[in-house]
Design an enzyme around this catalytic site. Structure first.
Site, PDB file in Angstrom:
ATOM      1  N   PRO A 104       0.786  -1.228   0.000  1.00 29.96           N
ATOM      2  CA  PRO A 104       0.000   0.000   0.000  1.00 29.96           C
ATOM      3  C   PRO A 104       0.827   1.292   0.000  1.00 29.96           C
ATOM      4  O   PRO A 104       0.269   2.374  -0.056  1.00 29.96           O
ATOM      5  CB  PRO A 104      -0.810  -0.112   1.289  1.00 29.96           C
ATOM      6  CG  PRO A 104       0.028  -0.979   2.169  1.00 29.96           C
ATOM      7  CD  PRO A 104       0.716  -1.945   1.283  1.00 29.96           C
ATOM      8  N   ASP A 119       3.656   1.768 -11.557  1.00 27.15           N
ATOM      9  CA  ASP A 119       2.368   2.458 -11.600  1.00 27.15           C
ATOM     10  C   ASP A 119       2.368   3.735 -10.779  1.00 27.15           C
ATOM     11  O   ASP A 119       3.267   3.975  -9.985  1.00 27.15           O
ATOM     12  CB  ASP A 119       1.293   1.529 -11.028  1.00 27.15           C
ATOM     13  CG  ASP A 119       0.847   0.497 -12.044  1.00 27.15           C
ATOM     14  OD1 ASP A 119       1.209   0.654 -13.222  1.00 27.15           O
ATOM     15  OD2 ASP A 119       0.147  -0.448 -11.649  1.00 27.15           O
ATOM     16  N   LYS A 123      -1.561   5.312 -14.566  1.00 26.26           N
ATOM     17  CA  LYS A 123      -2.845   5.680 -15.167  1.00 26.26           C
ATOM     18  C   LYS A 123      -3.498   6.672 -14.219  1.00 26.26           C
ATOM     19  O   LYS A 123      -3.934   6.301 -13.137  1.00 26.26           O
ATOM     20  CB  LYS A 123      -3.735   4.440 -15.326  1.00 26.26           C
ATOM     21  CG  LYS A 123      -3.137   3.427 -16.277  1.00 26.26           C
ATOM     22  CD  LYS A 123      -3.990   2.169 -16.340  1.00 26.26           C
ATOM     23  CE  LYS A 123      -3.211   1.046 -17.000  1.00 26.26           C
ATOM     24  NZ  LYS A 123      -3.511  -0.265 -16.470  1.00 26.26           N
ATOM     25  N   GLY A 157      -0.169  -2.333  -4.073  1.00 21.93           N
ATOM     26  CA  GLY A 157      -0.899  -3.376  -3.343  1.00 21.93           C
ATOM     27  C   GLY A 157      -0.495  -4.755  -3.791  1.00 21.93           C
ATOM     28  O   GLY A 157       0.697  -5.077  -3.884  1.00 21.93           O
ATOM     29  N   ASP A 158      -1.496  -5.579  -4.085  1.00 19.48           N
ATOM     30  CA  ASP A 158      -1.235  -6.913  -4.627  1.00 19.48           C
ATOM     31  C   ASP A 158      -1.440  -6.837  -6.144  1.00 19.48           C
ATOM     32  O   ASP A 158      -2.420  -6.267  -6.602  1.00 19.48           O
ATOM     33  CB  ASP A 158      -2.219  -7.915  -4.008  1.00 19.48           C
ATOM     34  CG  ASP A 158      -1.929  -9.324  -4.497  1.00 19.48           C
ATOM     35  OD1 ASP A 158      -1.209 -10.045  -3.797  1.00 19.48           O
ATOM     36  OD2 ASP A 158      -2.391  -9.680  -5.601  1.00 19.48           O
ATOM     37  N   THR A 218      -2.492  -6.149  -0.167  1.00 20.25           N
ATOM     38  CA  THR A 218      -3.493  -5.329  -0.837  1.00 20.25           C
ATOM     39  C   THR A 218      -3.969  -4.210   0.094  1.00 20.25           C
ATOM     40  O   THR A 218      -3.922  -4.351   1.324  1.00 20.25           O
ATOM     41  CB  THR A 218      -4.666  -6.209  -1.326  1.00 20.25           C
ATOM     42  OG1 THR A 218      -5.496  -5.419  -2.160  1.00 20.25           O
ATOM     43  CG2 THR A 218      -5.484  -6.771  -0.170  1.00 20.25           C
ATOM     44  N   MET A 278     -11.077   2.156  -5.860  1.00 21.97           N
ATOM     45  CA  MET A 278     -11.410   3.139  -6.903  1.00 21.97           C
ATOM     46  C   MET A 278     -12.848   3.643  -6.737  1.00 21.97           C
ATOM     47  O   MET A 278     -13.595   3.743  -7.706  1.00 21.97           O
ATOM     48  CB  MET A 278     -11.211   2.516  -8.291  1.00 21.97           C
ATOM     49  CG  MET A 278      -9.749   2.199  -8.557  1.00 21.97           C
ATOM     50  SD  MET A 278      -9.469   1.246 -10.035  1.00 21.97           S
ATOM     51  CE  MET A 278      -9.840  -0.406  -9.499  1.00 21.97           C
ATOM     52  N   ALA A 283      -3.676   4.599   3.037  1.00 22.35           N
ATOM     53  CA  ALA A 283      -3.432   3.622   4.110  1.00 22.35           C
ATOM     54  C   ALA A 283      -1.944   3.310   4.206  1.00 22.35           C
ATOM     55  O   ALA A 283      -1.286   3.072   3.194  1.00 22.35           O
ATOM     56  CB  ALA A 283      -4.213   2.335   3.822  1.00 22.35           C
TER      57      ALA A 283
END
Ligand code: SAH
Length: 462
Positions: free
Chosen positions: A225, A248, A270, A302-303, A331, A383, A412
């Site tokens: 996270p 990302d 993105k 995350g995962d 995650t 999201m 988080a």
């Protein structure tokens, strides 16, 4: 970072120290370990410094400082017991663009001296930019106990092997990858216990397997996270030995810092509602980089297997015949629950929990609202910020209670984390009022633990 750590070559360098008492002694304790020519100008000299002079480690001039002492020096330490005099010496140095350290007078310093863990040729310097020397000393003490005294000889062993590896592996990037695989992720203790022969054998084994398969590969790696402490050991190893890191938007800098400086970093973030790298392009990048023989880490927040479009990348890799593996990550729903001190599943309350997205390819995502609206149902919405009013409306329409607890967890595990307690009725408005911009999760059916716990935690931190 205001102070840049660098290691200065002291071979054949003349270093001037003005002062011969406690301040100078503290500086000299490190300086006498270097190769420098140490020149000391002082009329009073402590017993410890006298011993170093007698041992021939320092050339001593028993007289007052004169500005011409500065000529030809690499570095100057103004280390008398008189702060303002140290400041005057520093001003003279600055006029000559000569790097100076003025003891206990940070503003007059061009450089400050870090706490040092010395396992020459391995040296670890610890600096706090003068904020907390006590903390630097504590870190030093910790490292001193953990790093074996043999660390220096180990580095020398490696130096010898490097020459051999270089002879058979001329490309620098190949060698960097090779050494990253030798060192990456192994327990340092075990590594340092290796005898010369065992280290040589490890290098040889690795070299053999390298020439057998040679090609590149892709690892889909979960970066967790955001808090680098929540990265898995395997993910760290992968980052450490990657040639190319394709990452990302939500991957934090702290996680990227585990990569090598020399690796190639490719951002394919993105932005929500903004510019994005098309998935096909991302697939093409990882395939091309692996085909070029690189170790590629495809780093996802995350995962990687939770709302990460991993299948599309896996399909592309399989189609291109490229070897790949997957390193799971924590995650964000798990991290959020941990921060809320709440179990994702509670005996007697919910037998399942839904991980759902607020958006899909068509816009707001439709879900099994009837089930989600049932008493006791719980979900973590990824999201979901932009879709909060839509989700609120759907759940109310399907009969969910207005006072159903919802917790919004933004960032988080990161330092800027925010936790907002609300209800289904207040969700969309409270989210706006709290200035939530994401990344955030809507934890539906979850209440934050009572304030008592938070107070206890704050007390414990004091
Ligand atoms: N694979 C990721 C999810 C990627 S989808 C995972 O397993 O966590 C992106 C969404 O993840 C964000 O919109 C947000 O809802 C959530 N997210 C990612 N990092 C987060 C964090 N640190 N805190 C809260 N939510 C986060």
């Amino acid at each position: 970072m205001r102070y840049l750590p660098i290691h200065v070559d002291t071979k054949d360098a003349d270093i001037l120290i003005v002062g011969g008492e406690a301040a100078a002694e503290a500086k000299l304790r490190t300086l006498v370990k270097t190769d420098a020519n140490l020149i000391l100008v002082a009329t009073i000299v402590s017993p410890e410094i006298t011993r170093w002079i007698e041992a021939g480690k320092i050339t001593h001039f028993n007289r007052a400082f004169s500005p011409c002492d500065l000529d030809g020096k690499r570095l100057v330490y103004a280390a008398t017991e008189d702060d303002s005099f140290n400041g005057e010496i520093a001003a003279l140095c600055r006029a000559k663009f000569l790097p100076v350290n003025a003891a206990d007078y940070k503003d007059a310093c061009d450089f400050i001296t870090p706490a040092l863990v010395d396992r020459a040729p391995v040296a670890i310097s610890i600096g706090t930019e003068g904020t907390s020397p006590g903390l630097a000393r504590a870190i030093k003490a910790d490292l001193e106990t953990r790093l074996p005294s043999t660390l220096g000889s180990y580095a020398l062993k490696v130096q010898k092997l490097r020459a051999k590896v270089k002879a058979v592996m001329p490309a620098l990037s190949d060698r960097q990858r090779f050494w990253a695989a030798i060192f990456g992720g192994k327990s340092l203790d075990a590594q340092l216990r290796l005898s010369n022969e065992a280290l040589e054998a490890a290098v040889y084994d690795r070299f053999q397997s390298k020439s057998e398969n040679g090609g590149g590969m892709v690892s889909l790696v979960g970066s967790g996270p955001g808090n680098p402490d929540l990265l898995t050991h395997q993910a760290r190893q992968k980052l450490h030995s990657a040639d190319v890191i394709v990452y990302d938007r939500l991957v934090s800098q702290g996680v990227l810092d585990f990569g090598r400086r020399e690796a190639e970093y490719i951002y394919v973030g993105k932005e929500p509602g903004g510019a994005s790298t098309p998935q096909d392009e991302i697939n093409a990048i990882i395939v091309a980089k692996a085909k070029a023989g690189h170790a590629v880490v495809r780093l996802k927040s995350g995962d990687p297997l939770v709302f990460g479009r991993a299948d599309e990348e896996i399909d592309a890799l399989i189609a291109a015949g490229i070897a790949f593996d997957i390193c799971p990550g924590i995650t964000s729903a798990s991290a959020a629950a941990a921060q809320m001190k709440t179990s994702l599943t509670t005996r007697g309350h919910n037998k399942s929990v839904t991980f759902m997205t607020g958006h899909d390819a068509k816009g707001f995502a439709e879900q099994d609202w009837a089930n989600l609206a049932k008493p006791g149902a719980r979900a973590a919405v990824y999201m979901g910020i932009g879709a909060s009013r839509f989700i609120q409306g759907r759940l109310l329409l399907h009969g969910a209670a207005k006072d159903l607890p919802i917790t919004i967890v933004e960032n988080a595990s990161r330092p800027e984390q925010k936790i907002v307690a609300t209800t289904l009725a207040g969700l969309a408005d409270d989210l706006v009022a709290a200035g939530i911009v994401g990344p955030a999760l809507l934890m539906i059916g979850y209440a934050v633990r009572d304030a008592k716990h938070e107070i206890l935690k704050e007390k414990a931190a004091l």
